[in-house]
Scaffold this active site. Structure first.
Site, PDB file in Angstrom:
ATOM      1  N   ASN A  81      -8.517   6.666  -6.170  1.00 10.88           N
ATOM      2  CA  ASN A  81      -9.788   6.228  -7.374  1.00 10.88           C
ATOM      3  C   ASN A  81     -10.804   6.636  -6.806  1.00 10.88           C
ATOM      4  OD1 ASN A  81      -7.830   4.221  -8.862  1.00 10.88           O
ATOM      5  ND2 ASN A  81      -7.486   2.850  -7.614  1.00 10.88           N
ATOM      6  N   HIS A  89      -1.729   1.579  -2.041  1.00 15.79           N
ATOM      7  CA  HIS A  89      -1.146   0.173  -2.617  1.00 15.79           C
ATOM      8  C   HIS A  89      -0.176  -0.856  -1.438  1.00 15.79           C
ATOM      9  CE1 HIS A  89      -1.579   0.084  -7.628  1.00 15.79           C
ATOM     10  NE2 HIS A  89      -2.812   0.247  -7.066  1.00 15.79           N
ATOM     11  N   TYR A 117      -0.601   8.070  -7.690  1.00 15.96           N
ATOM     12  CA  TYR A 117      -1.543   8.227  -6.460  1.00 15.96           C
ATOM     13  C   TYR A 117      -2.144   9.191  -5.940  1.00 15.96           C
ATOM     14  CZ  TYR A 117      -2.165   3.233  -8.316  1.00 15.96           C
ATOM     15  OH  TYR A 117      -1.454   2.021  -9.425  1.00 15.96           O
ATOM     16  N   ARG A 171       5.666   3.392  -9.395  1.00 12.81           N
ATOM     17  CA  ARG A 171       5.805   2.713 -10.330  1.00 12.81           C
ATOM     18  C   ARG A 171       6.372   3.823 -11.784  1.00 12.81           C
ATOM     19  NH1 ARG A 171       0.268   0.729 -10.033  1.00 12.81           N
ATOM     20  NH2 ARG A 171      -0.242   0.415 -12.600  1.00 12.81           N
ATOM     21  N   GLU A 188       6.918  -0.498  -6.050  1.00 19.06           N
ATOM     22  CA  GLU A 188       6.145  -1.871  -6.190  1.00 19.06           C
ATOM     23  C   GLU A 188       6.530  -2.336  -8.152  1.00 19.06           C
ATOM     24  OE1 GLU A 188       2.252  -0.563  -6.632  1.00 19.06           O
ATOM     25  OE2 GLU A 188       1.985   0.629  -8.044  1.00 19.06           O
TER      26      GLU A 188
END
Ligand code: CA
Length: 693
Positions: free
Chosen positions: A171, A221, A230, A284, A366
């Site tokens: 991020n 996460h 990610y 996910r 997740e």
């Protein structure tokens, strides 16, 4: 007098140097912005672009809003539409190049965005996507003959300003990217300084925190494997940043370049077979349409420009992932044990085989934002077996989710059993999860204790085959307990010796899509090759509700209800046909033990032994004796050679050392080996010992 003259001269020199410096800086902004501009236009097909614009334009109202867009919940559109229009407007090759009406549409839709200032409930759109898309549009429009009105551009640039959330892995680099856009647009040194700093900040070993781990895997996460979820964002952003800033004063420093190259080369790109990801590395995202398509071509091609040293490797990877070369082009054999993430990746020219597991040290895959709703069993030893690469691509909507390849679980009558009830990752339940590796071969184990099912699962990796063992399978749940061997696209015939022998003790086999499966001790084998139905919405609430029907090949062992000490053994032989399977020399493989205490396999041809000790114990077979005083995984190479090598690891990551007593057939006297194991961040990694007489 003398002094003041010197002062004047110094001032003049200072002013001149400042001018030179400012000019060099200006040049840097121009170079970077032009690279971004070129990059934004890579792969644009003018025909397709024009078609899209002409389709969307009629919905644009006079106030600059689109009639078909709900501005209360704006996602990618309208900003993507505006960016499309900007691309067409500045491209001499496009029919709409310098089109006056199009220019008007761009200005008024941007003005509307500015006035309306839409916000999404999901921060990602507000803080990452919106400013990125605005920055890209403004950079494209800098090439326009008629520039955007100065005030409009200025206001939009101000709208891009967001506070950076530093230390947030992928991020952070995502946010830093729009800082870079803004720095170029404003020629602001401070903004460029922080853009470069934060674009490269995640390129570091973040032991235990989010980011690259010491074993080469990636967390996000929490302690959750995120190599191509990610980690894909991280890789893409880092490559872009290094590509944009190369050969400038902001170029990626050497030490960080080594970390990035290692991640791309030895982890990330290995998870792509042909042009398809291993389903175990998408997190996910597995529940999104096309999520296994890597779409990598452009990215890999950029790397050699900032890493010319490995140019041949990047060229081969670019050709392979773009399907311009065969799936095995430039592939070399490797075996990676990611002890931090519970992930094992075994690569051969003929196939890719990976496993995902969970432990008390990591989080289970997740469910989040109502994505990956049915992925409850994904980290329970899921095995991804790829040959062409596309074996599972877009099959997830119709998967039976309590029959994920490789897993042992309850066989529920419907989706409820596979539904993850809690959002985001929850910790695994056991600690003895990991394996041993020499970089080419290895063994992995998973102590399963989840959803009222227990089992000791292990995988033994060789060249032509992977041996999969399960023991101590136990459950008092009311459903049948099954171990799924595979669930993939049905392609061509299914051949098998199943049927008469299915309930017997004799060896049985099956073959489908050039992958052979051998069951040395038989078992209650079930095979289905029929249509399965489902929808993307079933597994992800953002996706389409359209019902899909696909032909699926599914193969599993049924351990029945209430198993108390059930076991299984099967050998996966990828890259083989029926004739090959009949000729296949099964006697090369000796399954020495398959109990809840020890699982061990010897490969005669490769002269190696691989074993999992779930507790201290002794393995004895054919003149060989191996005793360990702690639970561990062991692999011995050159069993009958002059200098065998012992590889050992502690999957529980608890022991500082293990005492090994070893007697090999060729040895004059047995040996006691005091194995000190890696500690700290390397706890769980493999230790190597040369055995000399
Ligand atoms: Ca089921």
């Amino acid at each position: 007098m003398k002094n003041s003259g010197l002062k004047i001269w110094l001032s003049v020199i200072f002013v001149c140097l400042s001018c030179l410096f400012a000019r060099a800086q200006q040049k840097t902004y121009a170079i970077i912005m032009e690279r971004i501009n070129q990059d934004l236009q890579v792969g644009i097909n003018d025909g397709v672009l024009t078609k899209r614009i002409t389709k969307n334009l009629p919905a644009l109202k006079s106030d600059g809003s689109w009639s078909d867009i709900n501005y209360a919940d704006v996602q990618y559109d309208p900003l993507n539409r505006i960016k499309d229009m900007a691309s067409a407007y500045i491209r001499p090759s496009n029919k709409l190049y310098q089109n006056v009406e199009l220019y008007g549409a761009i200005v008024k839709s941007l003005q509307h965005w500015l006035d309306k200032n839409p916000k999404n409930k999901n921060w990602w759109y507000n803080d990452i996507f919106y400013p990125q898309a605005i920055g890209q549009t403004l950079i494209l429009m800098r090439n326009a003959k008629t520039q955007l009105p100065v005030e409009l551009e200025k206001a939009l640039i101000n709208r891009m300003i967001r506070k950076l959330k530093t230390g947030d892995g992928a991020n952070t680099s995502d946010e830093a990217l729009h800082y870079l856009y803004r720095a170029c647009l404003t020629q602001n040194r401070a903004t460029l300084d922080s853009a470069a700093k934060y674009l490269f900040e995640p390129i570091a070993i973040a032991d235990g925190k989010e980011g690259i781990q010491v074993d080469g895997s990636y967390y996000q996460h929490g302690k959750q494997q995120a190599i191509a979820s990610y980690g894909r964002v991280f890789a893409g952003n880092s490559v872009n940043a290094a590509f944009y800033l190369r050969e400038t004063e902001y170029a990626l420093p050497k030490a960080q370049l080594a970390i990035l190259v290692n991640y791309l080369k030895n982890t990330f790109l290995r998870t792509v077979r042909g042009s398809f990801y291993d389903f175990n590395v998408r997190g996910r995202g597995i529940s999104r349409k096309d999520s296994l398509s890597s779409g990598m071509g452009g990215m890999v091609g950029k790397i050699k420009l900032f890493d010319p040293e490995n140019a041949a490797y990047w060229d081969a990877s670019a050709l392979r992932t773009a399907r311009k070369k065969a799936v095995d082009y430039g592939i070399t054999a490797s075996h990676s044990q990611y002890w931090k993430s519970g992930y094992t990746l075994h690569l051969r020219k003929a196939y890719t085989f990976s496993i995902q597991t969970a432990s008390i040290r990591t989080l289970r895959t997740e469910r989040g934002n109502n994505e990956n709703i049915l992925g409850k069993f994904l980290p329970d030893g899921a095995t991804n077996i790829q040959r062409s690469g596309s074996e599972y691509a877009n099959l997830m909507p119709v998967w039976e989710w309590d029959k994920i390849p490789g897993t042992t679980s309850r066989d529920y009558p419907d989706d409820n059993g596979a539904t993850i009830l809690k959002e985001w990752g929850t910790p695994g339940t056991t600690k003895f999860v990991g394996g041993v590796s020499d970089g080419i071969y290895g063994v992995s184990c998973y102590d399963l204790n989840y959803d009222s099912v227990q089992a000791k699962k292990a995988w033994f990796f060789f060249d032509k085959e992977v041996v999969c063992l399960g023991a101590g399978i136990k459950s008092s749940a009311k459903e049948n307990i099954t171990t799924t061997i595979n669930q993939a696209w049905l392609r061509g015939d299914v051949a098998s010796s199943n049927g008469a022998q299915a309930n017997g003790k004799g060896e049985i086999w099956a073959i489908h899509d050039s992958i052979g499966y051998i069951f040395p001790q038989g078992g209650n084998l079930e095979i289905s090759s029929k249509v399965q139905t489902g929808s993307w919405h079933r597994i992800n609430h953002f996706q389409s509700k359209t019902e899909l029907k696909h032909n699926v090949f599914k193969i599993w062992l049924n351990h029945g209800q209430n198993p108390q000490n059930a076991s299984y053994q099967y050998i996966v032989v990828p890259g083989i046909d029926v004739a090959g399977l009949k000729k296949y020399n099964r006697s090369m493989i000796q399954i020495l033990e398959n109990t809840a205490e020890i699982q061990a396999v010897k490969h005669i041809g490769l002269d190696m032994l691989q074993a999992v000790f779930y507790k201290p114990g002794t393995l004895s077979a054919g003149g060989l004796s191996l005793r360990v005083d702690q639970a561990c995984t062991v692999y011995i190479k050159d069993l009958n050679g002059k200098n065998p090598t012992l590889y050992i690891a502690d999957p529980a990551q608890e022991n500082a050392g293990i005492q090994v007593f070893l007697k090999l057939p060729g040895m004059l006297k047995p040996q006691n080996i005091n194995c000190n194991l890696p500690a700290g961040a390397l706890s769980g990694a493999t230790a190597t010992f040369k055995i000399k007489e």
